[in-house]
Design a protein around this motif. Structure first.
Motif, short mmCIF file in Angstrom:
data_model
loop_
_atom_site.label_atom_id
_atom_site.label_comp_id
_atom_site.label_asym_id
_atom_site.label_seq_id
_atom_site.Cartn_x
_atom_site.Cartn_y
_atom_site.Cartn_z
N ALA A 137 4.98 35.27 19.37
CA ALA A 137 6.36 34.81 19.40
C ALA A 137 6.41 33.33 19.08
N ASP A 138 7.56 32.89 18.62
CA ASP A 138 7.78 31.48 18.29
C ASP A 138 7.90 30.69 19.60
N PRO A 139 7.07 29.66 19.80
CA PRO A 139 7.17 28.86 21.04
C PRO A 139 8.55 28.24 21.23
N ASN A 140 9.30 28.07 20.15
CA ASN A 140 10.63 27.46 20.26
C ASN A 140 11.60 28.33 21.06
N THR A 141 11.35 29.64 21.09
CA THR A 141 12.16 30.53 21.91
C THR A 141 11.35 31.11 23.07
N ALA A 142 10.03 31.31 22.82
CA ALA A 142 9.11 31.84 23.84
C ALA A 142 9.57 33.17 24.39
N VAL A 143 10.16 33.99 23.53
CA VAL A 143 10.69 35.29 23.95
C VAL A 143 9.91 36.40 23.25
N THR A 144 9.44 37.37 24.03
CA THR A 144 8.76 38.53 23.47
C THR A 144 9.33 39.81 24.06
N SER A 145 8.91 40.95 23.50
CA SER A 145 9.47 42.25 23.89
C SER A 145 9.03 42.66 25.29
N ASN A 146 9.95 43.22 26.03
CA ASN A 146 9.67 43.81 27.34
C ASN A 146 9.69 45.33 27.17
N LEU A 147 8.50 45.92 27.06
CA LEU A 147 8.43 47.35 26.81
C LEU A 147 8.83 48.17 28.04
N PHE A 148 8.86 47.54 29.19
CA PHE A 148 9.27 48.26 30.40
C PHE A 148 10.77 48.54 30.39
N THR A 149 11.53 47.64 29.79
CA THR A 149 13.00 47.79 29.79
C THR A 149 13.56 48.10 28.41
N GLY A 150 12.75 47.91 27.38
CA GLY A 150 13.24 48.11 26.01
C GLY A 150 14.03 46.93 25.49
N SER A 151 14.07 45.84 26.25
CA SER A 151 14.78 44.64 25.81
C SER A 151 13.76 43.52 25.62
N ASP A 152 14.14 42.28 25.90
CA ASP A 152 13.23 41.15 25.80
C ASP A 152 13.09 40.48 27.16
N TYR A 153 11.92 39.86 27.37
CA TYR A 153 11.75 39.00 28.53
C TYR A 153 12.56 37.72 28.34
N ALA A 154 12.86 37.05 29.42
CA ALA A 154 13.31 35.66 29.32
C ALA A 154 12.12 34.83 28.86
N ALA A 155 12.35 33.56 28.55
CA ALA A 155 11.27 32.70 28.07
C ALA A 155 10.09 32.71 29.03
N LEU A 156 8.91 32.95 28.48
CA LEU A 156 7.66 33.00 29.26
C LEU A 156 6.59 32.17 28.58
#
Length: 441
Positions: A137-156
């Motif tokens: 993922a791009d560090p500028n957003t720091a957002v990647t996929s959350n496969l548990f929910t089918g959405s995205d994590y918040a910035a991690l």
């Protein structure tokens, strides 16, 4: 995990007992995996431990082949532990890795088989208790996929996002392709790896010597002294397409919030005060001066007619360490008709380099119309494709050779007696150029 529990884990590993430190859901209860049909899932707050080497192709030890998914949410990690000295993982690929956090307990360097979004992104460390995850993922957003929910994590991880425009001293550009969250209190060498998709060539402008590991210190990306590994920890030699880079000194992974690749600003090996290019009779004279040289090895002269494709046409050795005015010259004896662009590639003793500004010389007709001179066998004409008529005459005015066209093989003069001749070229645009040529044996 307490030291006592760690000793308990090690004791049971010697007895050949594998321990699952909490619940792992398998089979029909697993979530879909990125790029894999693997079906091992470690939910938030849960851990799973391997006490031996693991093969991602064969699976085993309570894990199915393919991707092992762990919860990434800060404060609620799912973790896969490798417990034991000098353990290894094999068979990791873009379709088989740990999508989330891996921790190692024990001594010896360990290559963490982590990945994200269908991409393997291993890192290596030897520190006991080191834990980490890869983020495609791009560090500028720091957002990647959350496969548990089918959405995205918040910035991690916590502290993200990590703007790549915030850079420390000597950092020129920071990767926007990927980053790692690596944690641990024990000092350890850290190694990051890359493949072609990491775009290291683009990041460094094709200069792998500019590559460094960068760490986010809370406000900016800081260059960490690093060295490209001649032999990658993943096998093969490191180059722009694939390889690894390791910190020069051990450090506690907790020192920085996140890690990624960056390109360094390379200081010029010389202080260049003058660079000129001047057309002369049949040649172009390049002249330059330096007032300080430190670690300079040589000046490579490059030429282009369009500013896109460059070719080396010569090299001049540096005078060495200097803090006084030093003058250099180089003569291009074969400039092309039309535009000639020149630049200096200033190479340091360690192989790093930088380019000078560009100088332009426009040549009307053909300046250096033929070479070598003197000639023994074939007289080559750089602008042979523009030649309509070529003739050689003796000093007495006798025509001894005439051609209506000239190929890249030039003119064969082996049948001519040694002496001085006049070469006359008539170009397609009507321009006529002449040059004295000495035939020798």
């Amino acid at each position: 995990m307490t030291n006592n529990f760690y000793e308990f884990l090690k004791l049971n590993s010697r007895q050949g007992l594998q321990i699952l430190t909490s619940v792992v859901l398998l089979g029909s209860y697993a979530h879909g995996q990125q790029g894999s049909q693997g079906n091992t899932t470690i939910f938030g707050g849960a851990q799973m431990s391997f006490f031996a080497n693991h093969d991602f192709v064969a699976g085993g030890g309570g894990a199915q082949p393919g991707v092992i998914l762990t919860e990434r949410q800060a404060g609620n990690f799912g973790i896969l532990n490798f417990v034991g000295d000098n353990l290894t993982s094999t068979g990791a690929s873009d379709a088989a890795y740990v999508d989330g956090y891996v921790r190692k307990y024990g001594s010896g360097q360990f290559v963490f088989p982590v990945g994200d979004n269908g991409s393997l992104g291993p890192f290596a460390a030897s520190g006991d208790g080191t834990m980490g995850a890869y983020f495609r993922a791009d560090p500028n957003t720091a957002v990647t996929s959350n496969l548990f929910t089918g959405s995205d994590y918040a910035a991690l991880p916590n502290g993200g996002p990590f703007p790549t425009s915030s850079m420390g001293t000597n950092v020129e550009v920071v990767s926007t392709v990927e980053y790692w969250d690596i944690d641990g209190a024990a000092a350890t060498p850290l190694t990051l790896t890359w493949d072609a998709s990491s775009a290291i060539a683009s990041l460094t402008g094709g200069q792998i010597s500019k590559l460094t590991i960068a760490g986010w210190d809370g406000t900016s990306w800081v260059a960490i002294p690093s060295r490209v590994d001649a032999a990658s920890v993943l096998g093969g030699n490191s180059d722009l397409n694939a390889g690894s880079i390791t910190t020069v000194s051990p450090l506690a992974p907790d020192t920085y919030t996140a890690y990624t690749f960056a390109s360094l600003v390379v200081p010029l090996p010389v202080t260049l005060t003058r660079f000129t290019a001047t057309a002369e009779t049949g040649t172009v004279l390049l002249s330059w001066s330096t007032t300080e040289e430190k670690g300079s090895d040589r000046f490579e002269i490059e030429r282009s007619n369009d500013g896109k494709v460059w070719a080396a046409i010569g090299s001049v050795a540096s005078r060495g360490e200097s803090k006084v005015l030093v003058d250099y010259q180089f003569t291009d004896v074969k400039p092309a008709a039309g535009t000639n662009l020149y630049r200096l590639r200033m190479v340091d003793t360690d192989g790093t380099y930088a380019f000078s500004s560009i100088r332009e010389v426009k040549i009307k007709g053909v300046m250096a119309i033929a070479y070598p001179n003197p000639v023994a066998e074939r007289l080559l004409i750089p602008a042979h494709g523009q030649v309509k008529q070529a003739t050689l005459t003796s000093l007495s005015g006798m025509r001894v050779l005439s051609r209506s066209s000239v190929s890249a093989d030039g003119l064969d003069v082996r049948g001519l007696a040694p002496g001085i001749y006049t070469l006359s070229l008539t170009l397609l645009d009507g321009t006529i150029s002449t040059q004295k040529v000495a035939v020798s044996r």
